[in-house]
Design a protein around this motif. Structure first.
Motif, PDB file in Angstrom:
ATOM      1  N   LYS A  37      28.773  38.942   0.929  1.00  0.00           N
ATOM      2  CA  LYS A  37      28.557  40.127   1.752  1.00  0.00           C
ATOM      3  C   LYS A  37      29.241  41.349   1.156  1.00  0.00           C
ATOM      4  CE  LYS A  37      28.569  39.924   6.220  1.00  0.00           C
ATOM      5  NZ  LYS A  37      28.979  39.704   7.630  1.00  0.00           N
ATOM      6  N   GLN A  43      19.086  43.109  -0.558  1.00  0.00           N
ATOM      7  CA  GLN A  43      19.138  43.892   0.667  1.00  0.00           C
ATOM      8  C   GLN A  43      17.779  43.780   1.358  1.00  0.00           C
ATOM      9  OE1 GLN A  43      21.592  45.328   2.118  1.00  0.00           O
ATOM     10  NE2 GLN A  43      23.173  45.536   0.545  1.00  0.00           N
ATOM     11  N   ARG A 203      29.385  46.658   4.956  1.00  0.00           N
ATOM     12  CA  ARG A 203      29.224  45.343   4.334  1.00  0.00           C
ATOM     13  C   ARG A 203      29.366  44.221   5.363  1.00  0.00           C
ATOM     14  NH1 ARG A 203      26.300  46.290   0.063  1.00  0.00           N
ATOM     15  NH2 ARG A 203      27.380  47.291  -1.671  1.00  0.00           N
ATOM     16  N   GLY A 206      26.262  44.839   7.821  1.00  0.00           N
ATOM     17  CA  GLY A 206      24.969  45.089   7.211  1.00  0.00           C
ATOM     18  C   GLY A 206      24.471  46.488   7.547  1.00  0.00           C
ATOM     19  N   ASP A 217      17.030  42.052  13.128  1.00  0.00           N
ATOM     20  CA  ASP A 217      18.420  42.186  12.723  1.00  0.00           C
ATOM     21  C   ASP A 217      19.254  41.112  13.404  1.00  0.00           C
ATOM     22  OD1 ASP A 217      20.850  43.044  11.832  1.00  0.00           O
ATOM     23  OD2 ASP A 217      21.006  44.706  13.249  1.00  0.00           O
ATOM     24  N   GLN A 219      22.303  40.875  13.775  1.00  0.00           N
ATOM     25  CA  GLN A 219      23.409  41.389  14.567  1.00  0.00           C
ATOM     26  C   GLN A 219      22.991  41.696  15.999  1.00  0.00           C
ATOM     27  OE1 GLN A 219      26.525  41.657  13.538  1.00  0.00           O
ATOM     28  NE2 GLN A 219      26.057  40.887  11.507  1.00  0.00           N
TER      29      GLN A 219
END
Length: 253
Positions: A37, A43, A203, A206, A217, A219
């Motif tokens: 990471k 990416q 990082r 993301g 995503d 997250q």
């Protein structure tokens, strides 16, 4: 009395064996920011958009600001006022600052309209805004170091404003030596520290995805929640369908 097992020097220590603060710190850092990471090779495909270029442009400008600033600081005002090379370096320092603010403002506006604080990225957004604010103060002290009539006018106009708010005793813009220390030492360290923290947070979490790709995503997904069928598009209530490139898991290399 228990005796800890010894290990061969040079061999890695398992996370469960970490019993010192350095070992625990290493375990925490590797958990938050593993090497893949910190220095990723791939990416998401949406990073190829121009919307993701301006942040890197701001960092590139900041690097040249630091390099040219070191040269100017070591050589002094006499050099960049008299020497043609010094005048050139001084000009590149100025224009790199201009580019830095252009890139940063565009970057901040784009991230604002992308709602880049989504997915636990609030601190990333805050550090970005903080770097902008600290950079304004650093640029202001730079104008005071021109050592010409322009800088004198700016200094004495600002002096009245700072005295009016009660900070003139600690931040004396008419004191060239004090402003020199602020501009080449304290404020660059502050800007650099905030920018480094900002990049590390990017990082960790993301890059923020576009709004139309939000459901792709990780997250933003609830912890432990997985799409019912990984091969099918996952659409959250009230959100747009996942782009085909995101469904395929395309990455930018």
């Amino acid at each position: 009395m228990s005796i800890r097992a010894t290990r061969t020097p040079g061999l890695p220590v398992e996370d469960s064996d970490a019993h010192t603060w350095t070992g625990k710190a290493r375990r925490w850092l590797l958990g938050k920011l593993p090497p893949d990471k910190l220095l990723p090779e791939d990416q998401p495909s949406y990073v190829m958009s121009w919307a993701y270029v301006f942040g890197m442009g701001a960092i590139a400008s900041l690097l040249w600001i630091i390099i040219s600033g070191v040269v100017l600081g070591l050589s002094g005002p006499q050099w960049y006022h008299v020497s043609s090379l010094g005048s050139f370096v001084n000009s590149t320092h100025l224009w790199s600052v201009e580019l830095f603010f252009i890139f940063m403002v565009v970057h901040l506006w784009l991230k604002f309209w992308m709602a880049a604080w989504r997915g636990g990225r609030v601190l990333t957004w805050i550090t970005g805004m903080l770097s902008f604010v600290v950079s304004i103060v650093a640029a202001f002290t730079g104008y005071l170091l021109q050592t010409n009539f322009d800088s004198q006018w700016i200094a004495f106009e600002a002096k009245d404003a700072l005295n009016a708010v009660g900070v003139g005793a600690w931040f004396n813009v008419a004191n060239l030596g004090q402003i020199f220390v602020w501009h080449i030492t304290l404020l660059p360290l502050a800007v650099g520290a905030v920018v480094i923290l900002h990049v590390l947070l990017v990082r960790v979490h993301g890059v923020a995805p576009p709004l139309e790709a939000a459901e792709g995503d990780a997250q933003l997904l609830r912890e432990g929640a997985e799409p019912a069928n990984a091969s099918e598009s996952t659409t959250l209530p009230g959100s747009a369908a996942l782009p085909e490139s995101a469904e395929r898991g395309d990455v930018a290399r």
